[in-house]
Write an enzyme that holds these catalytic residues in place. Structure first.
Site, PDB file in Angstrom:
ATOM      1  N   TYR A  26       0.908   6.374   7.786  1.00 61.31           N
ATOM      2  CA  TYR A  26      -0.244   5.816   8.186  1.00 61.31           C
ATOM      3  C   TYR A  26       0.163   4.853   9.376  1.00 61.31           C
ATOM      4  CZ  TYR A  26      -3.838   2.380   8.706  1.00 61.31           C
ATOM      5  OH  TYR A  26      -4.978   1.449   9.455  1.00 61.31           O
TER       6      TYR A  26
ATOM      7  N   LEU B 134      -7.188  -5.759  -1.539  1.00 62.69           N
ATOM      8  CA  LEU B 134      -7.415  -6.612  -2.839  1.00 62.69           C
ATOM      9  C   LEU B 134      -8.803  -7.216  -2.757  1.00 62.69           C
ATOM     10  CD1 LEU B 134      -6.110  -8.896  -4.204  1.00 62.69           C
ATOM     11  CD2 LEU B 134      -6.176 -10.710  -1.996  1.00 62.69           C
TER      12      LEU B 134
ATOM     13  N   SER C  66      -3.855  -1.635  14.064  1.00 63.23           N
ATOM     14  CA  SER C  66      -3.762  -2.578  13.018  1.00 63.23           C
ATOM     15  C   SER C  66      -2.490  -3.412  13.097  1.00 63.23           C
ATOM     16  CB  SER C  66      -3.278  -1.629  11.710  1.00 63.23           C
ATOM     17  OG  SER C  66      -2.877  -2.297  10.454  1.00 63.23           O
TER      18      SER C  66
ATOM     19  N   LYS D 174      -0.799   4.590  13.767  1.00 65.58           N
ATOM     20  CA  LYS D 174      -1.185   3.463  14.646  1.00 65.58           C
ATOM     21  C   LYS D 174      -0.335   3.162  15.983  1.00 65.58           C
ATOM     22  CE  LYS D 174      -4.928   3.278  12.499  1.00 65.58           C
ATOM     23  NZ  LYS D 174      -6.089   3.701  12.867  1.00 65.58           N
TER      24      LYS D 174
ATOM     25  N   GLY E  84     -18.316   4.371   8.097  1.00 67.29           N
ATOM     26  CA  GLY E  84     -17.269   3.719   7.312  1.00 67.29           C
ATOM     27  C   GLY E  84     -17.456   2.255   7.438  1.00 67.29           C
TER      28      GLY E  84
ATOM     29  N   GLY F 147       7.215  -2.035   0.003  1.00 67.98           N
ATOM     30  CA  GLY F 147       6.466  -2.065   1.280  1.00 67.98           C
ATOM     31  C   GLY F 147       5.829  -3.163   1.672  1.00 67.98           C
TER      32      GLY F 147
ATOM     33  N   THR G 149      -0.267  -3.708  11.105  1.00 71.90           N
ATOM     34  CA  THR G 149       0.868  -3.037  10.435  1.00 71.90           C
ATOM     35  C   THR G 149       1.933  -2.728  11.506  1.00 71.90           C
ATOM     36  OG1 THR G 149      -0.226  -0.790  10.700  1.00 71.90           O
ATOM     37  CG2 THR G 149      -0.229  -2.169   8.476  1.00 71.90           C
TER      38      THR G 149
ATOM     39  N   ILE H  23     -15.669  -0.544   8.680  1.00 72.81           N
ATOM     40  CA  ILE H  23     -15.718  -1.650   9.801  1.00 72.81           C
ATOM     41  C   ILE H  23     -16.717  -0.922  10.768  1.00 72.81           C
ATOM     42  CG2 ILE H  23     -14.347  -2.442  11.538  1.00 72.81           C
ATOM     43  CD1 ILE H  23     -11.925  -1.904   9.812  1.00 72.81           C
TER      44      ILE H  23
ATOM     45  N   SER I 292     -15.823  12.002   5.049  1.00 68.89           N
ATOM     46  CA  SER I 292     -14.904  12.237   4.311  1.00 68.89           C
ATOM     47  C   SER I 292     -14.563  11.011   3.358  1.00 68.89           C
ATOM     48  CB  SER I 292     -13.547  12.617   4.807  1.00 68.89           C
ATOM     49  OG  SER I 292     -13.204  11.563   6.070  1.00 68.89           O
ATOM     50  N   ASN I 293     -14.817   9.613   3.784  1.00 72.33           N
ATOM     51  CA  ASN I 293     -14.658   8.658   3.228  1.00 72.33           C
ATOM     52  C   ASN I 293     -15.685   7.516   3.352  1.00 72.33           C
ATOM     53  OD1 ASN I 293     -12.971   7.093   1.422  1.00 72.33           O
ATOM     54  ND2 ASN I 293     -12.334   5.814   3.242  1.00 72.33           N
TER      55      ASN I 293
END
Ligand SMILES: NC(=O)c1ccc[n+]([C@@H]2O[C@H](COP(=O)([O-])OP(=O)(O)OC[C@H]3O[C@@H](n4cnc5c(N)ncnc54)[C@H](O)[C@@H]3O)[C@@H](O)[C@H]2O)c1
Length: 339
Positions: free
Chosen positions: A150, A201, A125, A154, A10, A298, A127, A12, A34-35
């Site tokens: 999500y 972004l 994260s 975390k 992935g 959000g 978040t 990172i 998967s990603n």
């Protein structure tokens, strides 16, 4: 030293594999693709001259996780990136997120705790802080109720590790709370590969500049910030990757204080969305098409890290700038489109 990197193909993870190999670690990657794409292995090999060992395993399959650790019982550290990460998708498919982000962590820890001196690094994260009451955000800022499934994975993930560490004194763990990772390797051999419409972004900026998207929508121009747009702490993915090597070395060398630690990983500098666009325009000579639209549900107003603990205790700090990140992201976008 053998290090397992889950999700190592992935965004990172692949940059971290490069930095680990540059430091002489032997890396084994687990990824279920998967990603990500298997071609990322070629990119890692092109940069480092070493092809990491790769096993296509879905970490949700407990028997496969058990079999992997039986085969590789000499693993000295695990860096666990594998997870699903799209906030919007997690709202639509909460159980998929809880299954993929929580069961995989539990299965890994169950096997890790059987090893003699396991070292574990977890991708967390910023978040977890939500809209923090004070800026910059220190590691002591309270964890706020999660805004999405999500984000909740975390928070729960951190709690699972903390609880496991309490009763397994031989398990050494560090949770790294990333702010906003962006950019690509300067070689443009690896970078971010969003599937479908980018959620973040910078890929949206580069895809707009190359003509895939018509224009960038900037969500909200009426926030309580100097230019009215949201402020984030954009960290170059290469700096972020290097922090993982430093954190791992801290555990391997037994320099950790306590067997569960948390560090913020950011630059300490907040940049608004408009400043990010200006940076892109500056380094590419382009004029990005954008329009300010209504706020997105959000989104918080501002978040940037207090980096003192990472700087002083971990002995790591960022070296690359927002302009460096934008230049590398643009180089990467051009490379993948030409392919
Ligand atoms: N990118 C960000 O903005 C950001 C910010 C904070 C935290 N994180 C966390 O960092 C980690 C890495 O993020 P990323 O941006 O590199 O994401 P990514 O999607 O590019 O990488 C994750 C990798 O894990 C793999 N994977 C997912 N589920 C798997 C499973 N069950 N078994 C095996 N492999 C599986 C995917 O195929 C992918 O290659 C994630 O845990 C993410 O939540 C990312």
């Amino acid at each position: 030293m053998k290090i397992l990197v889950t999700g190592g193909l992935g965004f990172i993870g692949s940059h971290t594999v490069v930095e680990l190999q540059n430091e002489g670690f032997e890396v084994i990657i687990i990824d279920n693709l998967s990603n990500s794409s298997i071609e990322v292995l070629d990119g890692i090999t092109a940069i480092t001259g070493v092809s990491p060992h790769f096993e296509k395993i879905d970490l949700k399959v407990k028997d496969d996780v058990i079999a992997f650790f039986q085969k590789h019982n000499d693993i000295e550290g695990v860096i666990h990136f594998a997870a699903s990460k799209a906030v919007g998708e997690s709202v639509q498919e909460p159980l998929m997120y809880y299954e993929n982000n929580i069961t995989t962590l539990v299965y890994l820890l169950q096997e890790l705790t059987k090893l003699a001196q396991p070292n574990f690094i977890f991708s967390s994260s910023c978040t977890v802080y939500g809209q923090a009451d004070e800026l910059p955000i220190t590691e002591n800022a309270p964890v706020k109720p999660a805004e999405s499934p999500y984000g909740n994975t975390k928070q729960i993930g951190e709690e699972i590790i903390r609880d496991t560490c309490k009763v397994n004194q031989n398990l050494n763990s560090i949770a790294l709370r990333y702010f906003n990772p962006i950019g690509a390797h300067p070689s443009a051999e690896i970078g971010e590969l969003p599937i479908g419409v980018p959620q973040n972004l910078v890929p949206y900026i580069t895809q707009t500049a190359i003509g895939i998207r018509e224009q960038l929508s900037v969500f909200g121009g009426d926030y309580d910030t100097p230019d009215g747009t949201c402020i984030r702490d954009y960290i170059h993915v290469v700096d972020l990757a290097k922090a993982h090597v430093v954190a791992l070395q801290r555990l391997i060398e037994g320099k950790n204080s306590g067997n569960y630690e948390v560090f913020n990983l950011g630059t300490g500098k907040g940049s608004s969305v408009l400043e990010a666009i200006q940076s892109f325009d500056r380094v590419t000579g382009k004029t990005l098409k954008y329009q300010i639209v209504g706020r997105r549900e959000g989104d918080i107003t501002a978040a940037y890290a207090d980096t003192k603990k990472a700087n002083d205790v971990l002995g790591w700090k960022t070296e690359l700038t927002l302009d460096d990140a934008m230049a590398s992201a643009w180089k990467w976008e051009q490379k993948i489109r030409n392919k």
